[in-house]
Design an enzyme around this catalytic site. Structure first.
Site, PDB file in Angstrom:
ATOM      1  N   ASP A   1      -1.399   1.838   0.152  1.00 35.44           N
ATOM      2  CA  ASP A   1      -0.137   1.780   0.264  1.00 35.44           C
ATOM      3  C   ASP A   1       0.836   2.871   0.704  1.00 35.44           C
ATOM      4  O   ASP A   1       0.135   3.788   0.952  1.00 35.44           O
ATOM      5  CB  ASP A   1       0.380   1.214  -1.226  1.00 35.44           C
ATOM      6  CG  ASP A   1       1.643   0.052  -1.095  1.00 35.44           C
ATOM      7  OD1 ASP A   1       2.589   0.346  -0.227  1.00 35.44           O
ATOM      8  OD2 ASP A   1       1.384  -1.122  -1.737  1.00 35.44           O
TER       9      ASP A   1
ATOM     10  N   HIS B   1       2.823  -1.485   4.915  1.00 29.61           N
ATOM     11  CA  HIS B   1       2.740  -0.564   3.760  1.00 29.61           C
ATOM     12  C   HIS B   1       1.808   0.518   4.158  1.00 29.61           C
ATOM     13  O   HIS B   1       0.562   0.772   3.256  1.00 29.61           O
ATOM     14  CB  HIS B   1       2.085  -1.447   2.478  1.00 29.61           C
ATOM     15  CG  HIS B   1       3.288  -2.100   1.792  1.00 29.61           C
ATOM     16  ND1 HIS B   1       4.191  -1.476   1.016  1.00 29.61           N
ATOM     17  CD2 HIS B   1       3.273  -3.448   1.898  1.00 29.61           C
ATOM     18  CE1 HIS B   1       5.013  -2.658   0.661  1.00 29.61           C
ATOM     19  NE2 HIS B   1       4.582  -3.580   1.079  1.00 29.61           N
TER      20      HIS B   1
ATOM     21  N   GLU C   1       5.355  -8.115   3.319  1.00 27.99           N
ATOM     22  CA  GLU C   1       6.155  -7.282   3.522  1.00 27.99           C
ATOM     23  C   GLU C   1       6.239  -6.235   4.788  1.00 27.99           C
ATOM     24  O   GLU C   1       6.583  -5.059   4.500  1.00 27.99           O
ATOM     25  CB  GLU C   1       6.495  -6.383   2.464  1.00 27.99           C
ATOM     26  CG  GLU C   1       6.976  -7.133   1.036  1.00 27.99           C
ATOM     27  CD  GLU C   1       7.094  -6.562   0.046  1.00 27.99           C
ATOM     28  OE1 GLU C   1       8.055  -6.667  -1.035  1.00 27.99           O
ATOM     29  OE2 GLU C   1       6.363  -5.534  -0.217  1.00 27.99           O
TER      30      GLU C   1
ATOM     31  N   TRP D   1       2.745 -14.878  -4.000  1.00 31.35           N
ATOM     32  CA  TRP D   1       3.700 -14.048  -5.107  1.00 31.35           C
ATOM     33  C   TRP D   1       4.945 -14.291  -4.741  1.00 31.35           C
ATOM     34  O   TRP D   1       5.669 -14.198  -5.936  1.00 31.35           O
ATOM     35  CB  TRP D   1       3.296 -12.747  -4.706  1.00 31.35           C
ATOM     36  CG  TRP D   1       3.688 -12.296  -3.300  1.00 31.35           C
ATOM     37  CD1 TRP D   1       3.086 -12.316  -1.956  1.00 31.35           C
ATOM     38  CD2 TRP D   1       4.902 -11.250  -3.088  1.00 31.35           C
ATOM     39  NE1 TRP D   1       4.104 -11.785  -1.172  1.00 31.35           N
ATOM     40  CE2 TRP D   1       5.106 -10.977  -1.840  1.00 31.35           C
ATOM     41  CE3 TRP D   1       5.858 -10.778  -3.840  1.00 31.35           C
ATOM     42  CZ2 TRP D   1       6.329 -10.409  -1.355  1.00 31.35           C
ATOM     43  CZ3 TRP D   1       6.809  -9.961  -3.581  1.00 31.35           C
ATOM     44  CH2 TRP D   1       6.990  -9.726  -2.294  1.00 31.35           C
TER      45      TRP D   1
ATOM     46  N   TYR E   1       4.354 -10.747 -12.756  1.00 34.03           N
ATOM     47  CA  TYR E   1       4.575  -9.532 -12.434  1.00 34.03           C
ATOM     48  C   TYR E   1       4.700  -8.545 -13.695  1.00 34.03           C
ATOM     49  O   TYR E   1       5.924  -8.772 -14.230  1.00 34.03           O
ATOM     50  CB  TYR E   1       5.767  -9.296 -11.391  1.00 34.03           C
ATOM     51  CG  TYR E   1       5.234  -9.245  -9.854  1.00 34.03           C
ATOM     52  CD1 TYR E   1       4.035 -10.386  -9.649  1.00 34.03           C
ATOM     53  CD2 TYR E   1       5.504  -8.649  -8.857  1.00 34.03           C
ATOM     54  CE1 TYR E   1       3.681 -10.308  -8.293  1.00 34.03           C
ATOM     55  CE2 TYR E   1       5.190  -8.696  -7.672  1.00 34.03           C
ATOM     56  CZ  TYR E   1       4.146  -9.450  -7.443  1.00 34.03           C
ATOM     57  OH  TYR E   1       3.800  -9.573  -6.008  1.00 34.03           O
TER      58      TYR E   1
HETATM   59  C1  ACM Z   1       3.980  -7.793  -3.236  1.00 32.18           C
HETATM   60  O1  ACM Z   1       4.379  -7.766  -4.264  1.00 32.18           O
HETATM   61  N1  ACM Z   1       4.771  -7.209  -2.124  1.00 32.18           N
HETATM   62  C2  ACM Z   1       2.526  -8.541  -2.820  1.00 32.18           C
END
Ligand code: ACM
Ligand code: ZN
Length: 621
Positions: free
Chosen positions: A206, A281, A348, A414, A439
Site C-alpha cells: 500500500d 495505493h 480507490e 466493501w 471494518y
Molecule cells: C478499501 O477499504 N479501500 C478496500
C-alpha cells in the site's frame, strides 16, 4: 556407597516431583458450555466424564504421527494433560477418528463430538473437520485453562454435530499502514483457527509500505518498506518529514518468513490470500521506482506516514515497463503462496494522472477503450490472464466491476453490499465485506470512550452479529455465488499488536458465528453471555479484548390490549442501565417499561459501578 546414596537421593527427589506434578492441579466441574461459533446441533445429557492426566488418546485410523494428532496432543500437553497414545480404544480415552463412511451432512469441514461416560469421541470426514472438532473441545475446557493447572475436568455429557454455513470465513490484516512481525501474524492465525476462520487476507502492499521481499526489484524493500516514524503522534496529525530524516519505521517479510507463516497457517487449515495493489495505493512502489508513474507526472512520491488523501499515486496504464513489473512481481509471489487466489486490489485508484498522460491515452486509443475505468479493467484482466496461466484466480475490490470484469474474477464487496449483489447477479463469485458491518478499524463503541480509530465510524459487536452476507439476494443461484465474508483490520490507527487485538476482539467472535452457524441457532442474548466467557478465556490466553459498546438501544413492544412498552437492550453482559421517563428520577432497568407516545426515555450505563456512557434520549414515536 556415597554414589549409591546420591542415586537414591536423586530418585526420591524425582518421585516426589512427579507426585507433586500429578496432584497439584485443581479439580473443576464444568456446568455449561459456551461455544463460539454456536454448533449446528448440541444436546446435553445427564451425567459426566472426567478428563484427567490418566485419560489416554486413541488416534484410530489416523496414526500417531499425523500432524493433526501431534497438534492436538501437543496442545493438551501444554495444559499438563499427557494423553498417552494407545493402539486400541479403551475406557477413559479421547478418541480422534476419521469416519470410515463419508457423512454428507458434515461435509469436509464438519465434525461430531460425543462426550460419553467413559470417554470423548471426536470424529470427522477429514483432518480439517477433526481440527475444528478439537477447537470446540478446547472451548469446553475451563476458560482459564491457559493460566491454571487442572488435574481433573468434569465435563457434562453431550452430543454435537457441526458444520459451517459458508466456505469463506475470512480475516484480513493490513500490514502496510503498520508492520506486524511474524510472531504477531502467527498469533492472529491462532485466533482465527480457534474461531474456525479459514482465509487470511494479507494486505501486503500500500502507500505506507511494501512488505514482501522481491529479489528482482530490491528497492521495493530497501526504500519502499521504510518510512519516517510518526508513531508517537496521532495518525491524523503526523508532522512532515524532515530533510534526511532517517526511515526507521517499517520492515518486510523475507521469503523464508513468508514460507514459515504459510506453513503455520496450513497446520491450522488456513489459506493465505496475498494482496498486491494494482494500479493505485502505490506510493511505496513509486518512491522506489518512479519511472513506473505516468509520463509527465512531476510529483515526487514518498512512502506515506499519515493520512494520504485522495490517493493519487497510480501505476502508468500505458507503460509496458509497468506490465513487465507486475508480471515479474507475480512470478515471485505465486510460488510463495500455494492457495489458488491472488488479490490484485483495484480499489480507490484516482485516475487524474492518467488523464494527463500521453502513454495512457495512446494505449486507450490503440485498444479502443472509451474511458479510464476500462483502462484499469484492461490492466487487471491482463494480469488475471497471466496469473491464470500459473493456475491462480484473482480477487479484486468491488471497483473492478467499474470498467468491466472477467467472468472468473471474484469480487470483494466493501462499499456496502451493492457491488457484491451486482456481481452475484452477473454470476461472479463474491466475498462480502461491507464497511458498515465488517471494518474492524472502525470504532466498536462511542469514540469519546475509546482509543483513536477511524473518525466518524461505528461498528459495534451487536452490529457485526446482525450481519447477513446474503441480504438482498433472493434466488438460490445468486446466493450460491456468495462464498462468504470477512472482517478487515486496516491499521492506520492501529500501531501496536495490542491495539490490533483490542480492535479485533471480541468482534471476530461475532463474525465467526455469522459465517459458521445457521440462522436458526444464532441468538443475540445467548451470544452475549457466551462472548463474556470468551473474553475471560481470551484474556487468560494473553489477548487484549475490546470493551464493547455501552450504548443501549430501545425497541417498542405492543401488548394485545394496545399498551406500549419500552424494551432496553445492551451489548455487554453485566451492564446496569438506569433510566427515567421525564421526571429526572433514575431507576434501574430490569424489564420493559410502560410508556406513552411522546415519552422520552433517558438512559445511563454503568459497569462495575462506573459510568460508561453519556446519557441517551429515546423518543417514543
Ligand atoms: C478499501 O477499504 N479501500 C478496500
Ligand atoms: Zn500513464
Amino acid at each position: 556407597m556415597i554414589k549409591m546414596r546420591r542415586y537414591l537421593y536423586r530418585a526420591c527427589l524425582v518421585a516426589v516431583a512427579a507426585f507433586l506434578f500429578a496432584s497439584c492441579g485443581k479439580k473443576v466441574v464444568i456446568d455449561s458450555y459456551a461455544i463460539i461459533p454456536q454448533p449446528v446441533k448440541m444436546e446435553l445429557e445427564k451425567g459426566s466424564f472426567t478428563l484427567s492426566s490418566s485419560t489416554r488418546c486413541y488416534a484410530g485410523n489416523i496414526g500417531q504421527n499425523d500432524p493433526s494428532v501431534k497438534y492436538i496432543s501437543g496442545r493438551l500437553r501444554q495444559w499438563h494433560f499427557n494423553p498417552v497414545l494407545v493402539g486400541t480404544p479403551e475406557a477413559n480415552c479421547l478418541q480422534l477418528l476419521i469416519n470410515e463412511n463419508y457423512d454428507a451432512e458434515l461435509g469436509d469441514e464438519g465434525y461430531t463430538i460425543d462426550v460419553l461416560k467413559d470417554g470423548i469421541v471426536v470424529a470427522a470426514n477429514t483432518e480439517r473437520g477433526l481440527f475444528y472438532g478439537f477447537q470446540t473441545l478446547v472451548q469446553m475446557l475451563p476458560e482459564d485453562i491457559a493460566e491454571n493447572r487442572y488435574s481433573k475436568i468434569q465435563l457434562p455429557l453431550c452430543h454435537i454435530k457441526d458444520y459451517p454455513q459458508y466456505s469463506w470465513r475470512g480475516s484480513h490484516l493490513d500490514v502496510s499502514r503498520h508492520f506486524f512481525g511474524v510472531s504477531q501474524v502467527k498469533k492472529h492465525l491462532d485466533l482465527m483457527a480457534h474461531y474456525k476462520m479459514n482465509k487470511f487476507h494479507w494486505h501486503l502492499t500500500d502507500d505506507h509500505g511494501w512488505r514482501v521481499e522481491i529479489a528482482k526489484y530490491p528497492l521495493l524493500n530497501d526504500i519502499g518498506s521504510w518510512r519516517v516514524d510518526r508513531d508517537d503522534q496521532p495518525w491524523g496529525e503526523a508532522d512532515p518529514a524532515g530533510e534526511d530524516e532517517p526511515r526507521s519505521n517499517g520492515g518486510y517479510y523475507t521469503k523464508a518468513e513468508i514460507e514459515e507463516i504459510v506453513n503455520y497457517a496450513a497446520e491450522r487449515f488456513i489459506d493465505i490470500v496475498p494482496e498486491i495493489e494494482i494500479p493505485g495505493h502505490c506510493c511505496a512502489v513509486l518512491e522506489a521506482y518512479p519511472e513506473l508513474a505516468c509520463e509527465g507526472d512531476d510529483t515526487t512520491y514518498t512512502v506515506q506516514f499519515g493520512p494520504y488523501w485522495p490517493p493519487r499515486a497510480i501505476l502508468c496504464g500505458g507503460s509496458d515497463s509497468v506490465m513487465t513489473f507486475l508480471k515479474d512481481i507475480m512470478d515471485e509471489i505465486i510460488p510463495l503462496f500455494p492457495y489458488s487466489y491472488i488479490h490484485i486490489g483495484g480499489d480507490e485508484a484516482v485516475k487524474e494522472n492518467w488523464q494527463r498522460c500521453p502513454r495512457c491515452k495512446k494505449r486507450m486509443k490503440e485498444l479502443g477503450l472509451k474511458d479510464f475505468e476500462q483502462l484499469q479493467s484492461w490492466m487487471i484482466v491482463e494480469i488475471e490472464k497471466y496469473v491464470k496461466g500459473q493456475g491462480k484466480n484473482i480477487i479484486g475490490w468491488d471497483e473492478i466491476l467499474d470498467g468491466g470484469v472477467s467472468a472468473d474474477a471474484t469480487v470483494m464487496s466493501w462499499q456496502g453490499m451493492r457491488g457484491g449483489i451486482t456481481a452475484a447477479r452477473r454470476g461472479n463469485d463474491v466475498i462480502m465485506t461491507p464497511m458498515e458491518y465488517c471494518y474492524f478499524n472502525f470504532y466498536q463503541a462511542n469514540a469519546d470512550f475509546q482509543p483513536p480509530a477511524m473518525p466518524n465510524s461505528l461498528v459495534t459487536l451487536h452490529k457485526v452479529y446482525s450481519f447477513d452476507p446474503v441480504a438482498g439476494l433472493h434466488s438460490a443461484e445468486q446466493r450460491r455465488h456468495v462464498l462468504g465474508a470477512q472482517c478487515n483490520l486496516w491499521t492506520e490507527y492501529i500501531n501496536t499488536p495490542e491495539m490490533a487485538e483490542y480492535m479485533l476482539l471480541p468482534r471476530l467472535c461475532a463474525m465467526s458465528e455469522v459465517l459458521w452457524s445457521p440462522q436458526a441457532v444464532r441468538q443475540w442474548e445467548s451470544f452475549r453471555s457466551r462472548v463474556a466467557r470468551h473474553c475471560v478465556r481470551l484474556v487468560a490466553s494473553d489477548y487484549r479484548v475490546g470493551t464493547g459498546s455501552f450504548q443501549p438501544w430501545m425497541t417498542l413492544l405492543k401488548s394485545d390490549d394496545g399498551r406500549l412498552y419500552a424494551k432496553l437492550e445492551w451489548e455487554v453482559e453485566g451492564t446496569h442501565i438506569y433510566y427515567h421517563t421525564g421526571d429526572g428520577h433514575f431507576r434501574r432497568y430490569t424489564e420493559p417499561v410502560e410508556v406513552k407516545k411522546g415519552t422520552t426515555v433517558t438512559t445511563l450505563s454503568f459497569y462495575n459501578g462506573v459510568l460508561k456512557e453519556k446519557a441517551y434520549d429515546f423518543e417514543v414515536k
